[in-house]
Design a protein around this motif. Structure first.
Motif, PDB file in Angstrom:
ATOM      1  N   ARG A 146      48.412  37.714  24.159  1.00  0.00           N
ATOM      2  CA  ARG A 146      47.889  36.460  23.615  1.00  0.00           C
ATOM      3  C   ARG A 146      46.775  35.896  24.491  1.00  0.00           C
ATOM      4  N   LEU A 147      46.911  36.042  25.801  1.00  0.00           N
ATOM      5  CA  LEU A 147      45.889  35.543  26.717  1.00  0.00           C
ATOM      6  C   LEU A 147      44.540  36.182  26.431  1.00  0.00           C
ATOM      7  N   TYR A 148      44.531  37.496  26.228  1.00  0.00           N
ATOM      8  CA  TYR A 148      43.267  38.201  25.994  1.00  0.00           C
ATOM      9  C   TYR A 148      42.801  38.086  24.547  1.00  0.00           C
ATOM     10  N   ALA A 149      43.733  37.962  23.604  1.00  0.00           N
ATOM     11  CA  ALA A 149      43.359  37.911  22.197  1.00  0.00           C
ATOM     12  C   ALA A 149      42.921  36.513  21.778  1.00  0.00           C
ATOM     13  N   LYS A 150      43.590  35.468  22.308  1.00  0.00           N
ATOM     14  CA  LYS A 150      43.341  34.102  21.843  1.00  0.00           C
ATOM     15  C   LYS A 150      42.919  33.145  22.961  1.00  0.00           C
ATOM     16  N   GLU A 151      42.824  33.667  24.190  1.00  0.00           N
ATOM     17  CA  GLU A 151      42.467  32.841  25.343  1.00  0.00           C
ATOM     18  C   GLU A 151      43.422  31.654  25.492  1.00  0.00           C
ATOM     19  N   GLN A 152      44.703  31.945  25.314  1.00  0.00           N
ATOM     20  CA  GLN A 152      45.759  30.951  25.464  1.00  0.00           C
ATOM     21  C   GLN A 152      46.873  31.547  26.311  1.00  0.00           C
ATOM     22  N   TRP A 153      47.555  30.684  27.057  1.00  0.00           N
ATOM     23  CA  TRP A 153      48.711  31.155  27.822  1.00  0.00           C
ATOM     24  C   TRP A 153      49.941  30.354  27.450  1.00  0.00           C
ATOM     25  N   HIS A 154      50.938  31.042  26.877  1.00  0.00           N
ATOM     26  CA  HIS A 154      52.227  30.438  26.544  1.00  0.00           C
ATOM     27  C   HIS A 154      53.302  31.440  26.940  1.00  0.00           C
ATOM     28  N   PHE A 155      54.162  31.065  27.862  1.00  0.00           N
ATOM     29  CA  PHE A 155      55.228  31.960  28.300  1.00  0.00           C
ATOM     30  C   PHE A 155      56.403  31.128  28.788  1.00  0.00           C
ATOM     31  N   ASP A 156      57.574  31.404  28.252  1.00  0.00           N
ATOM     32  CA  ASP A 156      58.795  30.740  28.698  1.00  0.00           C
ATOM     33  C   ASP A 156      59.288  31.427  29.961  1.00  0.00           C
ATOM     34  N   ASP A 157      59.041  30.784  31.089  1.00  0.00           N
ATOM     35  CA  ASP A 157      59.369  31.371  32.387  1.00  0.00           C
ATOM     36  C   ASP A 157      60.621  30.743  32.990  1.00  0.00           C
ATOM     37  N   SER A 158      61.425  30.113  32.160  1.00  0.00           N
ATOM     38  CA  SER A 158      62.584  29.385  32.684  1.00  0.00           C
ATOM     39  C   SER A 158      63.681  30.304  33.196  1.00  0.00           C
ATOM     40  N   GLN A 159      63.650  31.581  32.805  1.00  0.00           N
ATOM     41  CA  GLN A 159      64.709  32.510  33.208  1.00  0.00           C
ATOM     42  C   GLN A 159      64.258  33.450  34.330  1.00  0.00           C
ATOM     43  N   ARG A 160      63.186  33.128  35.012  1.00  0.00           N
ATOM     44  CA  ARG A 160      62.697  34.049  36.045  1.00  0.00           C
ATOM     45  C   ARG A 160      63.752  34.259  37.128  1.00  0.00           C
ATOM     46  N   GLN A 161      63.796  35.457  37.659  1.00  0.00           N
ATOM     47  CA  GLN A 161      64.709  35.793  38.748  1.00  0.00           C
ATOM     48  C   GLN A 161      64.027  36.746  39.708  1.00  0.00           C
ATOM     49  N   GLU A 162      64.531  36.775  40.922  1.00  0.00           N
ATOM     50  CA  GLU A 162      63.939  37.640  41.940  1.00  0.00           C
ATOM     51  C   GLU A 162      64.180  39.095  41.590  1.00  0.00           C
ATOM     52  N   GLY A 163      63.168  39.904  41.786  1.00  0.00           N
ATOM     53  CA  GLY A 163      63.281  41.334  41.542  1.00  0.00           C
ATOM     54  C   GLY A 163      62.713  42.116  42.713  1.00  0.00           C
ATOM     55  N   TYR A 164      62.875  43.433  42.676  1.00  0.00           N
ATOM     56  CA  TYR A 164      62.470  44.293  43.785  1.00  0.00           C
ATOM     57  C   TYR A 164      61.816  45.564  43.254  1.00  0.00           C
ATOM     58  N   SER A 165      60.780  45.992  43.931  1.00  0.00           N
ATOM     59  CA  SER A 165      60.082  47.232  43.606  1.00  0.00           C
ATOM     60  C   SER A 165      60.156  48.122  44.843  1.00  0.00           C
ATOM     61  N   VAL A 166      61.055  49.106  44.801  1.00  0.00           N
ATOM     62  CA  VAL A 166      61.401  49.936  45.957  1.00  0.00           C
ATOM     63  C   VAL A 166      60.641  51.254  45.868  1.00  0.00           C
ATOM     64  N   VAL A 167      59.951  51.610  46.940  1.00  0.00           N
ATOM     65  CA  VAL A 167      59.002  52.726  46.907  1.00  0.00           C
ATOM     66  C   VAL A 167      59.540  53.914  47.709  1.00  0.00           C
ATOM     67  N   LEU A 168      59.357  55.106  47.165  1.00  0.00           N
ATOM     68  CA  LEU A 168      59.707  56.347  47.857  1.00  0.00           C
ATOM     69  C   LEU A 168      58.431  57.098  48.209  1.00  0.00           C
ATOM     70  N   PHE A 169      58.251  57.379  49.497  1.00  0.00           N
ATOM     71  CA  PHE A 169      57.120  58.174  49.977  1.00  0.00           C
ATOM     72  C   PHE A 169      57.616  59.510  50.499  1.00  0.00           C
ATOM     73  N   GLY A 170      56.755  60.513  50.370  1.00  0.00           N
ATOM     74  CA  GLY A 170      56.980  61.812  50.979  1.00  0.00           C
ATOM     75  C   GLY A 170      55.844  62.144  51.928  1.00  0.00           C
ATOM     76  N   ALA A 171      55.929  63.313  52.533  1.00  0.00           N
ATOM     77  CA  ALA A 171      54.895  63.748  53.465  1.00  0.00           C
ATOM     78  C   ALA A 171      53.639  64.182  52.710  1.00  0.00           C
ATOM     79  N   HIS A 172      52.504  64.038  53.365  1.00  0.00           N
ATOM     80  CA  HIS A 172      51.270  64.633  52.847  1.00  0.00           C
ATOM     81  C   HIS A 172      51.334  66.158  52.985  1.00  0.00           C
ATOM     82  N   GLY A 173      50.486  66.848  52.233  1.00  0.00           N
ATOM     83  CA  GLY A 173      50.384  68.291  52.349  1.00  0.00           C
ATOM     84  C   GLY A 173      51.491  69.053  51.657  1.00  0.00           C
TER      85      GLY A 173
END
Length: 323
Positions: A204-231
């Protein structure tokens, strides 16, 4: 799909979301550069530093203090490629590179902030803090449920001064409250952690240049990353293994973050390691456990490249008990 995503592992967040065919929503800096030519200057990191009156200069103009942080002035591939700390004039002279710059080595939290902007005015903020590892890597990101008033005031003022006419998403990266990078997009690593209906609000933001979002239920989240060796030439784990891990309670999504048909050297990765996977979740300990299981699945699939046999240290670290 009008939500233009180059990484196939992130298409899962946008599939099935209606979007008008004439509306293009960037998730890649290259697309944003092409579609917003009047604002593409923000990808010049030297200009970003100068806009905040931070001491900085291109390589070839020596710093008067050390340590400094060195990085490419432009880096459209991301992942901290080419960045490093320079601790002395001797080290700086040895590593001087055309197209690179130096700036202060900032201290404090590294925060990624997504902002929904309408005509230069911020209408929604969400912040994530990263736990850094050596070599430009991050162990995990915490997607905060709480506001970050100092960043919102500082970056909001910067928006008013420099992007007054812009409508769309903006991503700020800050360290210690100072802006180090700006992107004409959102952080597509964790949009599923923003809550139900967020992608529809994005459209909606890009299509109508409007922002409407019900953010009342937001909660903390986590993005856990796995790395390996190069080569190391890794293969994707079996799809049924990923599907089973995705069913783990408190897990929102899993991304396998590389193209197995491409040589490892053709991926843009931080100096410290090769990013293999990301676990987005609502419980951090669950994320760690799923990461360990992913690490074991990679251990049986990787192949060392000829003449390069580094120990896959970061995978071992993930398999081992850490907490």
């Amino acid at each position: 799909m009008p939500i233009c995503e180059a990484d196939p592992w992130r298409m899962q967040y946008f599939e099935g979301i209606p979007c008008p065919p004439e509306v293009n929503i960037p998730t890649e800096d290259g697309d944003a550069w092409a579609w917003y030519p009047q604002y593409k200057w923000i990808y010049n990191k030297l200009m970003i530093a100068e806009s905040q009156n931070l001491p900085c200069a291109p390589h070839g103009l020596d710093p008067s203090f050390f340590p400094v942080f060195s990085k490419p002035i432009y880096n459209m591939r991301g992942m901290g490629a080419g960045s490093r700390v320079l601790r002395s004039l001797k080290e700086y002279k040895h590593l001087e590179r055309p197209g690179h710059m130096w700036m202060p080595l900032l201290q404090g939290d590294h925060v990624s902030s997504d902002v929904a902007v309408v005509e230069g005015e911020p209408h929604w903020w969400r912040h994530a803090t990263g736990k850094p590892l050596e070599g430009g890597m991050f162990d995990y990101w915490t997607v905060l449920a709480t506001p970050f008033p100092t960043i919102e005031a500082y970056c909001g003022d910067w928006l008013h001064r420099h992007l007054a006419g812009y409508t769309g998403m903006i991503n700020f990266e800050t360290i210690g409250g100072k802006i180090i990078e700006v992107h004409l997009r959102f952080a597509d690593q964790w949009p599923d952690l923003y809550g139900t209906g967020w992608i529809e609000s994005l459209v909606r933001l890009y299509a109508k240049e409007q922002w409407h979002f019900d953010d009342s239920q937001r909660q903390e989240g986590y993005s856990v990353v796995l790395f390996g060796a190069h080569g190391v030439h890794y293969q994707h784990p079996p799809k049924d293994v990923i599907a089973q891990l995705c069913q783990t309670p408190q897990v929102s999504s899993i991304q396998i973050t590389f193209h197995e048909e491409k040589p490892p050297k053709d991926h843009s990765m931080p100096p410290g390691g090769f990013r293999l996977a990301i676990v987005n979740c609502w419980d951090l300990e669950t994320g760690f456990e799923v990461r360990k299981k992913l690490a074991l699945s990679f251990w049986s699939t990787h192949q060392f490249q000829p003449n390069r046999l580094p120990a896959p240290k970061t995978i071992r670290d993930s398999v081992a008990e850490r907490h």
